[in-house]
Design an enzyme around this catalytic site. Structure first.
Site, short mmCIF file in Angstrom:
data_model
loop_
_atom_site.label_atom_id
_atom_site.label_comp_id
_atom_site.label_asym_id
_atom_site.label_seq_id
_atom_site.Cartn_x
_atom_site.Cartn_y
_atom_site.Cartn_z
N THR A 171 0.61 -1.11 0.27
CA THR A 171 0.09 -0.05 0.26
C THR A 171 1.22 1.20 -0.42
OG1 THR A 171 -2.15 -1.22 1.42
CG2 THR A 171 -2.09 1.35 1.07
N GLU A 172 0.42 2.10 -0.71
CA GLU A 172 1.37 3.29 -0.87
C GLU A 172 3.29 3.48 -0.96
OE1 GLU A 172 -0.15 6.75 -1.31
OE2 GLU A 172 -2.54 5.81 -1.62
N LEU A 173 2.89 1.95 -1.43
CA LEU A 173 4.94 1.17 -1.78
C LEU A 173 4.89 1.52 -0.17
CD1 LEU A 173 6.33 3.14 -4.65
CD2 LEU A 173 4.32 1.26 -4.54
N TRP A 224 5.92 6.49 -1.06
CA TRP A 224 5.85 7.73 -1.93
C TRP A 224 4.94 8.94 -1.49
CZ3 TRP A 224 3.13 5.24 -7.35
CH2 TRP A 224 1.62 5.48 -6.32
#
Lengths: 496, 394
Positions: free
Chosen positions: A229-231, A381
């Site tokens: 999730t979300e890097l 990120w």
């Protein structure tokens, strides 16, 4: 036509339970959920009032609405020569289920926390402005270049639920991309959850497995590359990816973990031989995703030929361009020329023979790790800090995060799939994102994405939903008939 | 530059934002080298405190003998015949007593000074700035706005060269109600004296005080009954909550009556008027502050409460709300929403702390220096224009 059911077929059918709720915790011995007929087939759940949150898709009729296995085609001969530079596009596609205005003195019916009208409106708008036109463009580019142009996607489970239910045309357009054999699908947590940050990896692994199975069912492809999730990434998450057998994991190429080193190389996690780690080149990615039409940017307008030139002069094994798919048409409106940019990019890149487009699995296969990465504190990120502060910088966020985590034993003990599904939907990272109270630029972005007047209303809605879920789950656990056994429920069936 | 300012309240005789505004504005103007002649009625409730001028060395206060009935907001009914007559008398005497040689601009505040302002503009040829602190629409709370006051406000809006509105909300209102030319209306927010309202950082949000504060005049504009209705709703879920209604006004008997009829009298305390110097301490003793006004042109009290670290709920129809992120907003009539926001704040120390700390920082960004600077910009916009030939006095 297959004459015997293989395990693979069974797994594909089983990835959804009868009432359409993604079957993540499967336990056929749970007594309160269903009765078995003589053949041992599971019939309709005994709890008549259980209303499926996700209406069942007629799997038998439509082969699960999915695709038969599609083999990913390698790129053309000659495009894997050493010495060149890969250009690896990955697009993130996600829509949360948003919590509606929940007031404390109006307890929701069942788990009706969601703003269905708003979710639908946003899905339709994103489909019209982004998903459909961008998918069509990319399909055209793949066909025109005969697969030289190739891209990867990650589609969250929450997003897939919504398009299966409301926009089969959008699902079909992604399936058309899958059928080309030149599009790779990544794995992520089904519910776009932050459970990767929990100490116990059980939930994380279950959600990744459920997502992997869903991708296999819908697109005929088993993901070998994982994005959290979300890097969000740290050493423990890398270990989970290794345990689940992924070839590669992608994350943000921040100086926090690189120091002086280049993001344009392949790495491996410290102390492990795999998975390979692919890092986002955030400067070149954000040039498209954020700066493309920013007034006053000294490189505007960003044309395909200029950008291709930048790519050609960027040293390294791979240039990883990771971004939100809504860049194309939503964050960057068509008037900015974003679609024309994408349309011309493959041709412009073709002027430079050493550049070739690649899928993440190809990047991982073709390049050895040049060094190891030690990431004790999670990166991501998001926001300028590229850490987890976007979701966990204030006390309101911490409170909700901890409460949901603490509910895990109770939710599992209650053994109710609808409850489980609601608990997991509340894990979607967006809910915490909307509660952010950062100042200045980052908060402007948070506000842009938020459907609420203020982070305080977001928090009030979230807290009221968690309160309700907590009360209901306690109630379910208490009302289970005492059968003298106080053993914990059996461990969930492995989905591997 | 010299300004002839026409007002009607001034410390120590303050009843609302207008007096605070005039005091803080003139202080900053003086610091910036602007000379101010300030005209105001002579208040009979002086009681030996001496003339107002004694208190303020930074400007020339010129008090006009006026009928005691002009005292702002005094008396039972809003505007009785005595008040109307007193306003007329004040304006006539002001014009007669006007003596500000070398003034570059006239600046009047609210409708009470408009007749004199328009007449003086006609006589002297000076350009006129009219600051709208509130309109009859706001003050009436939707109950029988007085037509003759609206007429005066309209004449002032049409006749002034420039208008200052205390918020964009108020600007939109006078454009819509009185046909003001939007090009000539400048929204300028009020400020607060942050030193007088310390707090925020050191406040302990974990300790529950459990009291919800309403601190305003008890008039239809401020919607005290809506506050009490929300209180009733809150008490259904949190029966231990206590509510404080601080302030005086014509609706006090009605509010007390409602509390008894609704059965919440044990949980509501009516404190009466709170003097200026007790305000900061008063705020910090409460858990949160609610201003549910029907229509609030600005709302300085919101900033004061926030500066002390108090989480605040404000109505959507308020000027100050337009510029604030760290408040909760609700429609003045949506008592369920207000109640739910109160319940959420009482239940969560995290929410209180987050709103309180961020709100304190945000409130302190509203400064009177900015108000003064923007006001000077408005003056500069018209002072350079050539004067009309002054007409001879009849």
């Amino acid at each position: 036509m297959k004459t015997t059911r293989t395990n693979e077929d069974k797994d594909m059918d089983d990835s959804r339970s009868e009432n359409g709720v993604p079957r993540i915790v499967e336990n056929s011995t749970q007594t309160d959920r269903s009765t078995s007929d003589k053949a041992g087939l599971v019939s309709k759940p005994a709890r008549a009032s259980m209303r499926p949150l996700v209406p069942s898709v007629d799997h038998a009729a439509k082969n699960g609405g999915g695709l038969p296995m599609v083999r990913l085609k390698r790129r053309k001969a000659g495009e894997s020569e050493p010495g060149g530079t890969d250009v690896c596009f990955y697009f993130q596609v996600h829509q949360p289920m948003r919590i509606r205005r929940l007031q404390a003195f109006r307890r929701p019916e069942r788990y009706d926390y969601w703003d269905a009208a708003k979710d639908r409106e946003i899905l339709d708008r994103a489909s019209r402005k982004c998903y459909l036109p961008a998918n069509r463009l990319i399909l055209d580019l793949i066909e025109q270049t005969e697969g030289s142009f190739r891209v990867a996607y990650s589609l969250s489970g929450v997003f897939l639920d919504q398009i299966e239910r409301h926009r089969p045309d959008v699902l079909e357009s992604f399936q058309a991309l899958a059928r080309t054999g030149h599009v790779e699908f990544l794995a992520e947590t089904y519910y776009h959850s932050l459970c990767g940050l929990w100490d116990d990896p059980t939930e994380h692994k279950e959600q990744i497995e459920a997502h992997r199975k869903t991708i296999r069912r819908l697109f005929g492809q088993t993901p070998t590359v994982f994005r959290n999730t979300e890097l969000i990434y740290d050493d423990r998450i890398a270990a989970t990816a290794r345990d689940l057998g992924f070839d590669a994991i992608i994350t943000e190429g921040t100086e926090k973990i690189l120091g002086d080193r280049s993001p344009n190389r392949v790495y491996r996690p410290v102390g492990m031989s795999g998975p390979k780690v692919l890092l986002k080149n955030y400067r070149l990615s954000d040039d498209i995703a954020f700066r493309f039409s920013t007034p006053g940017w000294n490189e505007a307008p960003l044309t395909a030929d200029k950008y291709a030139h930048w790519l050609s002069t960027t040293p390294g094994d791979t240039i990883n361009l990771f971004m939100d798919y809504e860049t194309f048409g939503e964050h960057q409106w068509p008037e900015t020329g974003i679609f024309e940019f994408l349309r011309h990019l493959p041709n412009e890149a073709a002027r430079y023979p050493h550049l070739r487009f690649a899928l993440p699995s190809e990047v991982a296969a073709d390049h050895g790790p040049v060094d190891e990465l030690h990431v004790p504190h999670a990166i991501s990120w998001a926001d300028t800090e590229r850490d987890v502060s976007a979701w966990l910088h204030n006390k309101m966020q911490h409170m909700c995060f901890e409460r949901l985590k603490a509910l895990a034993p109770t939710v599992r003990a209650a053994g109710d799939p609808e409850l489980m599904h609601a608990w997991r939907l509340l894990q979607t990272s967006d809910h915490l994102y909307y509660c952010s109270t950062k100042s200045l630029d980052d908060q402007d972005i948070h506000n842009y994405f938020s459907p609420y007047d203020s982070p305080y209303i977001a928090f009030i809605n979230y807290t009221n939903a968690i309160d309700d879920l907590e009360a209901k789950s306690r109630g379910l656990v208490e009302e289970r008939p005492s059968d003298g056994s106080h053993d914990p429920p059996p461990a969930p069936m492995s989905m591997a | 530059m010299k300004v002839a300012m026409l007002g009607w309240e001034f410390p120590p005789f303050i009843s609302g934002g207008l007096g605070i505004h005039c005091y803080e504005l003139t202080r900053r103007l003086a610091e910036d080298g602007v000379e101010v002649d300030f005209y105001m009625p002579h208040m009979s409730s002086l009681q030996g405190q001496g003339r107002v001028a004694v208190h303020h060395g930074h400007l020339n206060v010129k008090e006009i003998e006026a009928d005691p009935a002009i005292e702002p907001y005094g008396g039972e009914s809003r505007y009785d015949a005595n008040f109307n007559a007193a306003v007329g008398l004040y304006n006539r005497r002001l014009v007669a007593a006007f003596d500000s040689p070398g003034a570059d601009v006239l600046h009047c505040h609210d409708w009470i000074t408009v007749p004199a302002a328009l007449e003086l503009k006609r006589r002297t040829g000076l350009p006129l700035v009219f600051t709208v602190h509130s309109t009859e629409y706001d003050r009436s709370g939707g109950f029988w706005p007085q037509g003759w006051i609206e007429d005066i406000e309209r004449r002032g809006v049409q006749g002034a060269d420039r208008l200052i509105a205390v918020s964009r909300y108020t600007k939109d209102l006078i454009v819509r109600l009185y046909g003001a030319d939007p090009e000539r209306v400048f929204p300028v927010h009020n400020g607060i004296d942050a030193d007088r309202f310390p707090g925020g950082d050191g406040r302990d949000y974990d300790t529950e005080r459990g009291t919800v504060l309403f601190l305003s005049r008890l008039t239809p504009q401020k919607c005290p009954l809506q506050f009490l209705q929300a209180a009733k709703r809150v008490l259904e879920v949190r029966p231990e909550t206590r509510f404080v209604v601080a302030g005086k006004g014509e609706m006090l008997p009605q509010c007390i009556d409602y509390a008894f009829r609704a059965g919440i009298e044990d949980n509501v305390r009516f404190t009466g008027f709170v003097p200026e110097d007790e305000l900061p301490g008063f705020y910090s003793d409460n858990e949160l502050y609610v201003l549910p006004s029907f229509s609030e042109p600005f709302g300085i009290s919101v900033l004061e409460a926030m500066a002390t670290g108090l989480p605040t709920i404000v109505s959507r129809t308020s000027g100050v709300g337009e510029a604030l992120q760290h408040v909760l907003k609700a429609e003045y009539w949506d008592t369920d929403e207000m109640a739910d926001q109160i319940i959420a704040l009482l239940a969560s120390p995290e929410l209180r702390a987050e709103m309180g700390r961020n709100g304190a920082r945000e409130a302190k960004r509203f400064t009177w220096s900015t108000t003064s600077r923007r006001t000077i910009e408005v003056y500069q916009g018209i002072v350079s224009r050539p004067r009309l030939q002054p007409m001879l006095l009849a």
